[in-house]
Design a protein around this motif. Structure first.
Motif, mmCIF file in Angstrom:
data_model
loop_
_atom_site.group_PDB
_atom_site.id
_atom_site.type_symbol
_atom_site.label_atom_id
_atom_site.label_comp_id
_atom_site.label_asym_id
_atom_site.label_seq_id
_atom_site.Cartn_x
_atom_site.Cartn_y
_atom_site.Cartn_z
ATOM 1 N N TRP A 1 -14.089 6.437 11.228
ATOM 2 C CA TRP A 1 -14.130 5.484 10.119
ATOM 3 C C TRP A 1 -12.892 4.618 10.243
ATOM 4 O O TRP A 1 -11.766 5.076 10.117
ATOM 5 C CB TRP A 1 -14.072 6.181 8.756
ATOM 6 C CG TRP A 1 -15.223 7.061 8.424
ATOM 7 C CD1 TRP A 1 -16.254 7.418 9.239
ATOM 8 C CD2 TRP A 1 -15.441 7.716 7.172
ATOM 9 N NE1 TRP A 1 -17.105 8.255 8.558
ATOM 10 C CE2 TRP A 1 -16.640 8.448 7.296
ATOM 11 C CE3 TRP A 1 -14.761 7.743 5.964
ATOM 12 C CZ2 TRP A 1 -17.146 9.216 6.249
ATOM 13 C CZ3 TRP A 1 -15.267 8.499 4.922
ATOM 14 C CH2 TRP A 1 -16.451 9.226 5.065
ATOM 15 N N PRO B 1 -14.335 -1.811 7.615
ATOM 16 C CA PRO B 1 -15.722 -1.471 7.938
ATOM 17 C C PRO B 1 -16.208 -2.204 9.179
ATOM 18 O O PRO B 1 -15.716 -3.276 9.535
ATOM 19 C CB PRO B 1 -16.493 -1.930 6.695
ATOM 20 C CG PRO B 1 -15.626 -2.940 6.046
ATOM 21 C CD PRO B 1 -14.220 -2.550 6.363
ATOM 22 N N LEU B 2 -17.184 -1.608 9.809
ATOM 23 C CA LEU B 2 -17.881 -2.274 10.913
ATOM 24 C C LEU B 2 -18.556 -3.533 10.396
ATOM 25 O O LEU B 2 -18.933 -3.614 9.236
ATOM 26 C CB LEU B 2 -18.963 -1.336 11.445
ATOM 27 C CG LEU B 2 -18.477 0.014 11.947
ATOM 28 C CD1 LEU B 2 -19.662 0.953 12.133
ATOM 29 C CD2 LEU B 2 -17.726 -0.170 13.256
ATOM 30 N N ARG B 3 -18.699 -4.483 11.218
ATOM 31 C CA ARG B 3 -19.408 -5.697 10.815
ATOM 32 C C ARG B 3 -20.523 -5.986 11.818
ATOM 33 O O ARG B 3 -20.368 -5.737 12.999
ATOM 34 C CB ARG B 3 -18.434 -6.889 10.778
ATOM 35 C CG ARG B 3 -17.790 -7.096 9.428
ATOM 36 C CD ARG B 3 -16.530 -7.932 9.533
ATOM 37 N NE ARG B 3 -15.364 -7.161 9.128
ATOM 38 C CZ ARG B 3 -14.957 -7.056 7.861
ATOM 39 N NH1 ARG B 3 -15.610 -7.660 6.906
ATOM 40 N NH2 ARG B 3 -13.899 -6.343 7.552
ATOM 41 N N GLY B 4 -21.609 -6.495 11.327
ATOM 42 C CA GLY B 4 -22.727 -6.830 12.199
ATOM 43 C C GLY B 4 -22.363 -7.961 13.156
ATOM 44 O O GLY B 4 -21.498 -8.792 12.857
ATOM 45 N N LEU C 1 -10.703 3.742 -0.179
ATOM 46 C CA LEU C 1 -11.308 2.721 0.690
ATOM 47 C C LEU C 1 -11.730 1.451 -0.044
ATOM 48 O O LEU C 1 -12.147 0.483 0.581
ATOM 49 C CB LEU C 1 -12.527 3.319 1.400
ATOM 50 C CG LEU C 1 -12.188 4.348 2.491
ATOM 51 C CD1 LEU C 1 -13.382 5.224 2.787
ATOM 52 C CD2 LEU C 1 -11.711 3.638 3.756
ATOM 53 N N ARG D 1 -25.037 6.078 7.810
ATOM 54 C CA ARG D 1 -23.713 5.576 7.445
ATOM 55 C C ARG D 1 -23.302 4.382 8.289
ATOM 56 O O ARG D 1 -22.923 3.326 7.772
ATOM 57 C CB ARG D 1 -22.644 6.674 7.582
ATOM 58 C CG ARG D 1 -21.366 6.385 6.775
ATOM 59 C CD ARG D 1 -20.181 7.182 7.255
ATOM 60 N NE ARG D 1 -19.691 6.662 8.516
ATOM 61 C CZ ARG D 1 -18.880 5.612 8.625
ATOM 62 N NH1 ARG D 1 -18.452 4.986 7.552
ATOM 63 N NH2 ARG D 1 -18.506 5.180 9.813
ATOM 64 N N GLU E 1 -22.994 0.494 7.005
ATOM 65 C CA GLU E 1 -21.672 -0.138 6.964
ATOM 66 C C GLU E 1 -21.674 -1.437 7.773
ATOM 67 O O GLU E 1 -21.121 -2.449 7.347
ATOM 68 C CB GLU E 1 -20.611 0.833 7.503
ATOM 69 C CG GLU E 1 -19.203 0.276 7.423
ATOM 70 C CD GLU E 1 -18.138 1.317 7.702
ATOM 71 O OE1 GLU E 1 -17.982 2.251 6.889
ATOM 72 O OE2 GLU E 1 -17.450 1.223 8.742
ATOM 73 N N ARG E 2 -22.333 -1.401 8.912
ATOM 74 C CA ARG E 2 -22.387 -2.601 9.757
ATOM 75 C C ARG E 2 -23.130 -3.730 9.029
ATOM 76 O O ARG E 2 -22.722 -4.885 9.056
ATOM 77 C CB ARG E 2 -23.072 -2.281 11.083
ATOM 78 C CG ARG E 2 -23.014 -3.441 12.073
ATOM 79 C CD ARG E 2 -23.603 -3.086 13.428
ATOM 80 N NE ARG E 2 -22.788 -2.126 14.153
ATOM 81 C CZ ARG E 2 -23.164 -0.867 14.439
ATOM 82 N NH1 ARG E 2 -24.344 -0.425 14.073
ATOM 83 N NH2 ARG E 2 -22.343 -0.068 15.091
ATOM 84 N N GLY F 1 -20.877 -4.593 5.577
ATOM 85 C CA GLY F 1 -19.499 -5.060 5.748
ATOM 86 C C GLY F 1 -18.518 -4.498 4.736
ATOM 87 O O GLY F 1 -17.430 -5.059 4.540
ATOM 88 N N ILE F 2 -18.866 -3.429 4.064
ATOM 89 C CA ILE F 2 -17.911 -2.703 3.218
ATOM 90 C C ILE F 2 -17.954 -1.236 3.623
ATOM 91 O O ILE F 2 -18.962 -0.773 4.168
ATOM 92 C CB ILE F 2 -18.199 -2.860 1.698
ATOM 93 C CG1 ILE F 2 -19.626 -2.420 1.337
ATOM 94 C CG2 ILE F 2 -17.988 -4.302 1.260
ATOM 95 C CD1 ILE F 2 -19.910 -2.431 -0.173
ATOM 96 N N PRO F 3 -16.887 -0.471 3.372
ATOM 97 C CA PRO F 3 -16.873 0.921 3.843
ATOM 98 C C PRO F 3 -17.935 1.770 3.148
ATOM 99 O O PRO F 3 -18.210 1.593 1.968
ATOM 100 C CB PRO F 3 -15.471 1.425 3.456
ATOM 101 C CG PRO F 3 -14.654 0.200 3.195
ATOM 102 C CD PRO F 3 -15.617 -0.861 2.747
ATOM 103 N N ILE F 4 -18.517 2.666 3.924
ATOM 104 C CA ILE F 4 -19.528 3.598 3.422
ATOM 105 C C ILE F 4 -19.004 5.014 3.626
ATOM 106 O O ILE F 4 -18.604 5.376 4.731
ATOM 107 C CB ILE F 4 -20.857 3.457 4.198
ATOM 108 C CG1 ILE F 4 -21.306 1.987 4.294
ATOM 109 C CG2 ILE F 4 -21.938 4.350 3.591
ATOM 110 C CD1 ILE F 4 -21.703 1.337 3.002
ATOM 111 N N VAL F 5 -19.027 5.813 2.575
ATOM 112 C CA VAL F 5 -18.559 7.195 2.657
ATOM 113 C C VAL F 5 -19.749 8.129 2.799
ATOM 114 O O VAL F 5 -20.671 8.102 1.976
ATOM 115 C CB VAL F 5 -17.764 7.569 1.389
ATOM 116 C CG1 VAL F 5 -17.446 9.060 1.368
ATOM 117 C CG2 VAL F 5 -16.485 6.745 1.313
ATOM 118 N N GLU F 6 -19.710 8.949 3.834
ATOM 119 C CA GLU F 6 -20.696 10.017 3.979
ATOM 120 C C GLU F 6 -20.035 11.241 3.329
ATOM 121 O O GLU F 6 -18.993 11.713 3.804
ATOM 122 C CB GLU F 6 -21.004 10.245 5.463
ATOM 123 C CG GLU F 6 -22.312 10.977 5.710
ATOM 124 C CD GLU F 6 -22.287 12.407 5.229
ATOM 125 O OE1 GLU F 6 -23.132 12.784 4.405
ATOM 126 O OE2 GLU F 6 -21.398 13.145 5.671
#
Lengths: 227, 227, 227, 227, 227, 227
Positions: free
Chosen positions: C219, C223-226, D109, D189, D193-194, D197-202
């Motif tokens: 993580w 965040p990842l971006r497309g 986050l 996840r 997130e991709r 474009g914002i963080p995703i918590v698993e």
């Protein structure tokens, strides 16, 4: 921008109005608005209950209506802010209440505010008001000196009680700023601050300060509306 | 009680300082304190990130230290109130921040306040600050116009965006009072209020108002202490 | 997933960095990320004021920038989390602060948390931060041992004060979990917990734990971006 | 410090347990604790009501009791954290719940967290839990994908719904971090997130991370007590 | 509108059920619903932990299912409201819990409520529940008498402890109304109120009152739905 | 236990009093207290502003004083609960307000409550009151039908507006229970509930229910005091 800031003491005790008048003197500036302090003769001698608060509002509104044309702004000088929202509806001029302005000003001087109240039975009323204002996250405590408006004429007694209550608020409730919960405590601000070493807010001074800004800037009691 | 209220624009854009200077003009009263607006030349052109906020504090503190003797009070004229708490430690004079004063003043004009911010990435920073202030119970929303300090020189563009954002805050977020979230928006207060029909707070005016009271009343930046 | 977790002690006292290093040793696992503890030599000997907090941020950001390529994550090991949000903007790697992680971890160990702080004047700063974090509903109290970083080298003195403060937090403020409000208290976690019988959170350990997860899971700080 | 972290899936759907097992794989470090994922065969196929939550607790406690000696820690892998507080009473080992750990991790986050829930009728249950945790000041919203555990086996359907819900949480509720409100969403996840474009918590990953720290540091489920 | 209000004591101590039966007698009106008090024989003798709370829910739901046809409403007479939300899902009849009803009723009798609890270890459970209810802004304190259900059979001992705890809640925690945190304290309501001079809420009476309204008005456990 | 529950409609519109009378009929039980509904003839036709609220209090208190001896309890049947706290000071009998009782009752029927208000300008007044009650954590929204008491005589118009507002509260504000924010909406409770499929609270019924309990149990308006 012309006109007078009317500071209305809603209790009928002229001694309190005189004390308020002294307290706001430093805020009378050449080039600034006039500030006049009035006694609501129809009010009770002291405002000691919810009934006192609610009961004086019709007279207060009537008095303010008579002053509307000359008024630049109104300040309601009782720590329960009686009739503040009703007067905001009635008047086209800015209306400030000393409890609201006092507490908000305290938030610029410390992280947790305490209130030095007059009477034990004012506390739940204050708490309801602080809740309505959304202030509970910054609230440290509210403790009474348990003196009537009449007893507060005794300076030594009153200051002594205020210091004792203030120490408890500071040391046991962790308040780092105090608001004096009565318009008739103004003369004790400086000695109390010197004794406790934390800032003390005199709420009528706080409210009149805000009123001056409102008047000078021409921010009305109601927003401008498009033609 | 003598001395000058220094309003420090912590960004280096002189145009913004000039706008602030115009905005505070009605608060210059013959019998009141002098008000001088300064540009922190070491600051960034616009304050657009937490790094901008944190990075300018050492220069701001140094500038204020050099003004300490002449100062009656300090106002930090950036909506992130950079260095406000640090300057309160450093200075013996009152220190006000425009975000703090602006939000507190808004609470006397409506029940739920909204903020018209400059940029999207300021919002989380604002929210942290509003949380620190304990203001979330009265918070309606905070939305950006998404214009840089440079773009805000275009009046028509900026006002148009402010009106659109203000309408959303009023109609979808139920705000009944708005705070302009940037010192460089002062000239839009009146047209925005006329357009939206709800009160608009210009935060530098709110802070300077409070500073005037502090100066006139001799409430120091630090409480008096017993001998 | 490769790289090092840099735990930066933003004060310049090497003794504290060494103590942190011992504290995080159990979190150095074969197969897990490397953990390196650094001293910010430009920082003050102890971080005792808002000025200290704000003043070190530029140096901290610069130091972190130099480590960016090698870093898997950053941990800021001072209980005021100086520069945490600024570093989150600057770095593409995860950034954890020990106050944030320490308080959040405490919420899994008790219902009302207390903080054992170093100095009285840190308390309002902590409260602002807890408000920004939205943690006041679970907050029991925050009391200082009133020792400087230098005095804290005396183990018996420090532990004695921590036990006294911890008892007050437990018995008078009803805390059922405590967070140690300073990176330099790590060696007292176990004796304090044994003495008080409620869980004690060492905040650097809490933050490094979170950082390990962040690194192992990939993580990012952003965040990842497309595509 | 030896022993195994038992991650108990309290629903009886083995597919979900397998997905959890994959999700925690990066947290299996050579020098760290073993992590074993188990299915509570007595649990319902999916946990979709308060009755489901309450009803499985006796079986969960019994299963955990049988593992107590071998356990280094327990993680309850259902977003309602069923039995978490009961198991904390029963076990001497650390007990983490994925909703609690997931939400707390999200607070590092972003400033306002949203939850992507499975079903509409879970929302009031989540809200009660977030209130119990004191998290409402940071809460943005909680919206359902409205899919059963069975339907969630369809990846395209599930991801599509999660993206739609996530966009609403981000754009209309102003969430800047999301928590996936179900242990069976782990594989989404990264794509979520991709896309957003914002963080995703698993949340299971968040809880196991915390459990690893607890185990490595020897922080027990219960505090040490003096002799 | 016909049917019986079933007040279920979820502990197996018949003495407590009998005390509840006496307490609700004034609420048995000729023209009102029948009120029957039952003992959950499968329940523990006293409900002293989260495990006790969670463990009895399946038996409680089963018992209630058997009464569904005859029931006008259900009242769960344990201050942890075990199974209340699960029973609301299961039953088509109104379901009230005594903690919920007791606390809400207290809010009509004072501004800050305190709770006189049985045992110290109930307090965190109560706090989680009060948080879930969103009641923390009005909460003064929650202190235990530290007596088991068995010990509470000793009237003099119990009342003495309740008075002592009540005084602390009133004087040190500033509660102006108290809720008795156990169904088995009903007989002490009047002497406690007389001794302390602030209102005391007996929570089973509060819940049965609400249930009567629900029954008389035909407000179902679930809302009406259109055809 | 003898005496009458006086339900005072503080507006002077007899039609509303009659509607209230119908609404409370199911709560008139043989063996229970008498319930009498009165019109405050001195009140305004509708209560549409803070001035209306404050202005009627003296007349309300006077009317209640004349009923004190015969009263078992008082219910103030206006959603602003005018004079409730003042009457609690004045009377020795229980005093309930319909807004307070209505909102508290809603908390037993859903997790987030909405209010269907009469007029837009009531909303800030409601919000202040909900803040005073400490209810903001459970608050979903408050939206007006924007009809006067006179217009509300048109059933089809009123119900149509209520349904539209209720849908928005349910779907956009996520309310799962609604309170009708006016004593004159009672006849719409059932059709509104049927249409929306979530519970609807009629607040006068909620308050009278609480009053019945208070009367039957002999809980005074003021606590018993020791001799």
């Amino acid at each position: 921008m012309s006109g007078t800031i009317y500071v209305i003491n809603p209790n009928s005790t002229v001694r309190v109005t005189k004390e308020i008048d002294v307290a706001v003197t430093p805020l009378r500036m050449a080039g600034g608005p006039a500030i006049e302090c009035l006694t609501l003769t129809e009010g009770p001698p002291g405002i000691q209950s919810q009934r006192d608060v609610d009961g004086l509002i019709p007279a207060l509104l009537k008095r303010a209506a008579g002053l509307e044309n000359e008024a630049a702004a109104f300040v309601i000088a009782c720590f329960s802010d009686p009739g503040m929202h009703a007067l905001r509806e009635q008047s086209e001029k800015p209306v400030l209440g000393i409890a609201e302005s006092g507490v908000l000003t305290a938030l610029t001087l410390g992280q947790r505010f305490g209130i030095v109240a007059m009477l034990q039975n004012s506390i739940p009323r204050h708490l309801r008001y602080l809740g309505a204002m959304g202030m509970m996250d910054r609230f440290a405590g509210d403790l009474p000196v348990n003196l009537t408006i009449a007893e507060m004429a005794d300076d030594a007694l009153t200051l002594g009680r205020m210091i004792a209550v203030g120490r408890t608020l500071r040391d046991a409730h962790h308040a780092d700023v105090l608001v004096m919960g009565c318009a008739g405590m103004a003369r004790f601000r400086e000695p109390l601050e010197r004794e406790l070493g934390i800032p003390i807010v005199e709420p009528t001074q706080a409210a009149v300060t805000m009123a001056i800004g409102r008047v000078q800037l021409g921010w009305g009691g109601r927003p401008l509306r498009g033609a």
